[in-house]
Design a protein around this motif. Structure first.
Motif, PDB file in Angstrom:
ATOM      1  N   THR A  39       0.785  -1.035  -0.305  1.00 27.50           N
ATOM      2  CA  THR A  39      -0.244   0.111   0.278  1.00 27.50           C
ATOM      3  C   THR A  39       0.852   0.991   0.109  1.00 27.50           C
ATOM      4  N   ALA A  40       2.034   1.670   0.889  1.00 26.14           N
ATOM      5  CA  ALA A  40       2.937   2.268   1.027  1.00 26.14           C
ATOM      6  C   ALA A  40       3.454   2.631  -0.762  1.00 26.14           C
ATOM      7  N   GLY A  41       3.922   1.458  -1.478  1.00 24.45           N
ATOM      8  CA  GLY A  41       4.185   1.482  -3.165  1.00 24.45           C
ATOM      9  C   GLY A  41       2.955   2.524  -4.029  1.00 24.45           C
ATOM     10  N   CYS A  42       1.957   2.195  -3.111  1.00 23.51           N
ATOM     11  CA  CYS A  42       1.014   2.201  -3.926  1.00 23.51           C
ATOM     12  C   CYS A  42       0.512   4.198  -4.143  1.00 23.51           C
ATOM     13  N   LEU A  43       0.420   4.299  -2.847  1.00 24.93           N
ATOM     14  CA  LEU A  43       0.883   5.833  -2.241  1.00 24.93           C
ATOM     15  C   LEU A  43       2.019   6.989  -2.483  1.00 24.93           C
ATOM     16  N   TYR A  44       3.344   5.962  -2.913  1.00 25.16           N
ATOM     17  CA  TYR A  44       4.806   6.890  -3.686  1.00 25.16           C
ATOM     18  C   TYR A  44       5.066   6.653  -5.440  1.00 25.16           C
ATOM     19  N   LEU A  45       4.625   5.583  -5.248  1.00 28.51           N
ATOM     20  CA  LEU A  45       4.621   5.355  -7.089  1.00 28.51           C
ATOM     21  C   LEU A  45       3.626   5.890  -7.688  1.00 28.51           C
ATOM     22  N   PRO A  46       4.332   7.113  -8.644  1.00 24.28           N
ATOM     23  CA  PRO A  46       2.562   7.433  -9.394  1.00 24.28           C
ATOM     24  C   PRO A  46       2.535   5.991 -10.587  1.00 24.28           C
ATOM     25  N   GLU A  47       2.948   5.497 -11.014  1.00 22.40           N
ATOM     26  CA  GLU A  47       2.542   4.337 -11.742  1.00 22.40           C
ATOM     27  C   GLU A  47       1.524   2.905 -11.517  1.00 22.40           C
ATOM     28  N   LEU A  48       1.938   2.615  -9.965  1.00 16.58           N
ATOM     29  CA  LEU A  48       1.345   2.193  -8.917  1.00 16.58           C
ATOM     30  C   LEU A  48      -0.149   2.485  -8.654  1.00 16.58           C
ATOM     31  N   ALA A  49      -0.059   3.738  -8.397  1.00 14.78           N
ATOM     32  CA  ALA A  49      -1.223   4.933  -7.943  1.00 14.78           C
ATOM     33  C   ALA A  49      -1.945   4.692  -8.562  1.00 14.78           C
ATOM     34  N   GLU A  50      -1.456   5.000 -10.518  1.00 11.92           N
ATOM     35  CA  GLU A  50      -2.458   4.949 -10.932  1.00 11.92           C
ATOM     36  C   GLU A  50      -3.606   3.636 -12.059  1.00 11.92           C
ATOM     37  N   LEU A  51      -2.857   2.803 -11.162  1.00  9.84           N
ATOM     38  CA  LEU A  51      -3.095   1.465 -11.832  1.00  9.84           C
ATOM     39  C   LEU A  51      -3.546   1.106 -10.908  1.00  9.84           C
ATOM     40  N   VAL A  52      -3.308   1.387  -9.959  1.00  7.08           N
ATOM     41  CA  VAL A  52      -4.655   0.697  -8.091  1.00  7.08           C
ATOM     42  C   VAL A  52      -5.737   2.036  -8.188  1.00  7.08           C
ATOM     43  N   GLY A  53      -5.951   3.223  -7.820  1.00 10.44           N
ATOM     44  CA  GLY A  53      -6.211   3.844  -8.278  1.00 10.44           C
ATOM     45  C   GLY A  53      -6.928   3.908  -6.274  1.00 10.44           C
ATOM     46  N   ARG A  54      -8.692   4.298  -6.183  1.00  7.55           N
ATOM     47  CA  ARG A  54      -8.768   4.056  -5.494  1.00  7.55           C
ATOM     48  C   ARG A  54      -8.014   4.756  -3.918  1.00  7.55           C
ATOM     49  N   ARG A  55      -7.470   5.520  -4.048  1.00  6.25           N
ATOM     50  CA  ARG A  55      -5.932   6.559  -3.104  1.00  6.25           C
ATOM     51  C   ARG A  55      -6.612   6.163  -1.882  1.00  6.25           C
ATOM     52  N   GLU A  56      -8.530   6.917  -1.336  1.00  6.77           N
ATOM     53  CA  GLU A  56      -8.346   7.124  -0.026  1.00  6.77           C
ATOM     54  C   GLU A  56      -8.607   5.254   0.206  1.00  6.77           C
ATOM     55  N   LEU A  57      -9.276   4.540  -0.186  1.00  7.62           N
ATOM     56  CA  LEU A  57      -9.231   2.942   0.727  1.00  7.62           C
ATOM     57  C   LEU A  57      -8.138   2.349   0.307  1.00  7.62           C
ATOM     58  N   VAL A  58      -6.667   2.862  -0.315  1.00 10.28           N
ATOM     59  CA  VAL A  58      -5.413   2.433  -0.215  1.00 10.28           C
ATOM     60  C   VAL A  58      -5.094   2.734   1.327  1.00 10.28           C
ATOM     61  N   VAL A  59      -5.258   4.758   1.167  1.00  5.43           N
ATOM     62  CA  VAL A  59      -4.854   4.868   2.548  1.00  5.43           C
ATOM     63  C   VAL A  59      -5.305   4.357   4.440  1.00  5.43           C
ATOM     64  N   ARG A  60      -7.185   4.227   3.309  1.00  5.21           N
ATOM     65  CA  ARG A  60      -7.180   3.479   5.236  1.00  5.21           C
ATOM     66  C   ARG A  60      -6.137   2.218   5.003  1.00  5.21           C
ATOM     67  N   VAL A  61      -6.007   0.853   4.215  1.00  5.43           N
ATOM     68  CA  VAL A  61      -5.787  -0.367   4.481  1.00  5.43           C
ATOM     69  C   VAL A  61      -4.665   0.177   5.236  1.00  5.43           C
ATOM     70  N   HIS A  62      -3.604   0.954   4.483  1.00  2.00           N
ATOM     71  CA  HIS A  62      -2.441   1.201   4.960  1.00  2.00           C
ATOM     72  C   HIS A  62      -2.309   1.263   6.167  1.00  2.00           C
ATOM     73  N   GLU A  63      -3.306   2.868   7.243  1.00  2.05           N
ATOM     74  CA  GLU A  63      -3.267   2.663   8.319  1.00  2.05           C
ATOM     75  C   GLU A  63      -3.411   1.571   9.019  1.00  2.05           C
ATOM     76  N   PHE A  64      -4.281   0.883   9.227  1.00  5.34           N
ATOM     77  CA  PHE A  64      -4.886  -0.041   9.734  1.00  5.34           C
ATOM     78  C   PHE A  64      -3.991  -1.072  10.090  1.00  5.34           C
ATOM     79  N   ALA A  65      -3.299  -1.421   8.852  1.00  5.61           N
ATOM     80  CA  ALA A  65      -2.623  -2.616   8.707  1.00  5.61           C
ATOM     81  C   ALA A  65      -1.577  -2.075   9.265  1.00  5.61           C
ATOM     82  N   GLY A  66      -0.989  -0.630   9.280  1.00  6.58           N
ATOM     83  CA  GLY A  66      -0.184  -0.802  10.840  1.00  6.58           C
ATOM     84  C   GLY A  66      -0.045  -0.811  11.799  1.00  6.58           C
ATOM     85  N   LEU A  67      -1.505  -0.134  12.223  1.00  6.61           N
ATOM     86  CA  LEU A  67      -1.867  -0.511  13.752  1.00  6.61           C
ATOM     87  C   LEU A  67      -1.866  -1.971  14.165  1.00  6.61           C
TER      88      LEU A  67
END
Length: 212
Positions: A39-67
């Protein structure tokens, strides 16, 4: 000839190395860490971000996985073998310094790298990842709850979080690479048992009473 009491006695059935609880802790922690990295890669790498989309969902998954990342280890404290292994990881002896010197010299001869249940490299790796995870968790919370801290704190937390994440990714890649190069070690983490020959060669100071 009877082997000395401080060496591992080989058996035909293999050597028990990790309990089911310890393997569960490792797998769950590895899964959560993998989610954080992806998820960090999807947030910081433009190529992955464009491929995955749904940035808000990726942020939430990243946050809760970290917690959730510390949860398997905290739950593992109820396991006596796991607590015992934490004690092994926290002890650094003369044989560990000898192992490090041999590693720095690139001396791969087994006799030059004495180790108990865990070698010096594994102990340093475990300590570094534990410390890095706590720092990542702390800085991540500062970034999440923006209204609780001054702007300078949030900016500093973002800088530390981002660069430590990059470093952690590199260290994890090295860890995975070393695991791929040692099938017997992977077998031990997967099944809980290792061959006597591997145990005597890689961990000659591992005592029988250190088994799970």
């Amino acid at each position: 000839m009877t082997p000395p009491p401080d060496t591992l006695t080989p058996t035909t059935s293999g050597v028990p190395r990790f309990t089911r609880a310890e393997r569960w802790i490792h797998r769950t922690t590895a899964f959560l860490m993998g989610v954080c990295v992806v998820t960090a890669g999807c947030l910081y790498l433009p190529e992955l971000a464009e491929l995955v989309g749904r940035r808000e969902l990726v942020v939430r998954v990243h946050e809760f996985a970290g917690l959730a990342l510390p949860v398997p280890v905290l739950a593992g404290l109820f396991s006596r073998p796991f607590r015992k292994d934490l004690g092994h990881l926290n002890r650094f002896g003369p044989h560990d310094r000898r192992w490090l010197r041999a590693a720095l010299r690139r001396d791969r001869h087994p006799a030059s790298r004495p180790a108990a249940k865990f070698n010096a490299g594994q102990k340093i790796y475990a300590a570094w990842v534990a410390g890095a995870t706590l720092v990542m968790l702390g800085t991540g919370l500062l970034m999440w709850f923006t209204h609780l801290t001054p702007l300078m704190w949030r900016t500093s937390a973002t800088f530390v979080h981002d660069w430590l994440a990059l470093t952690l990714g590199i260290v994890l890649a090295g860890h995975i690479g070393m695991a791929l190069a040692d099938p017997e070690s992977r077998h031990g983490m997967r099944t809980g048992r290792v061959s006597p020959d591997w145990a005597l060669r890689e961990h000659p100071l591992w005592r029988p009473d250190e088994r799970p």
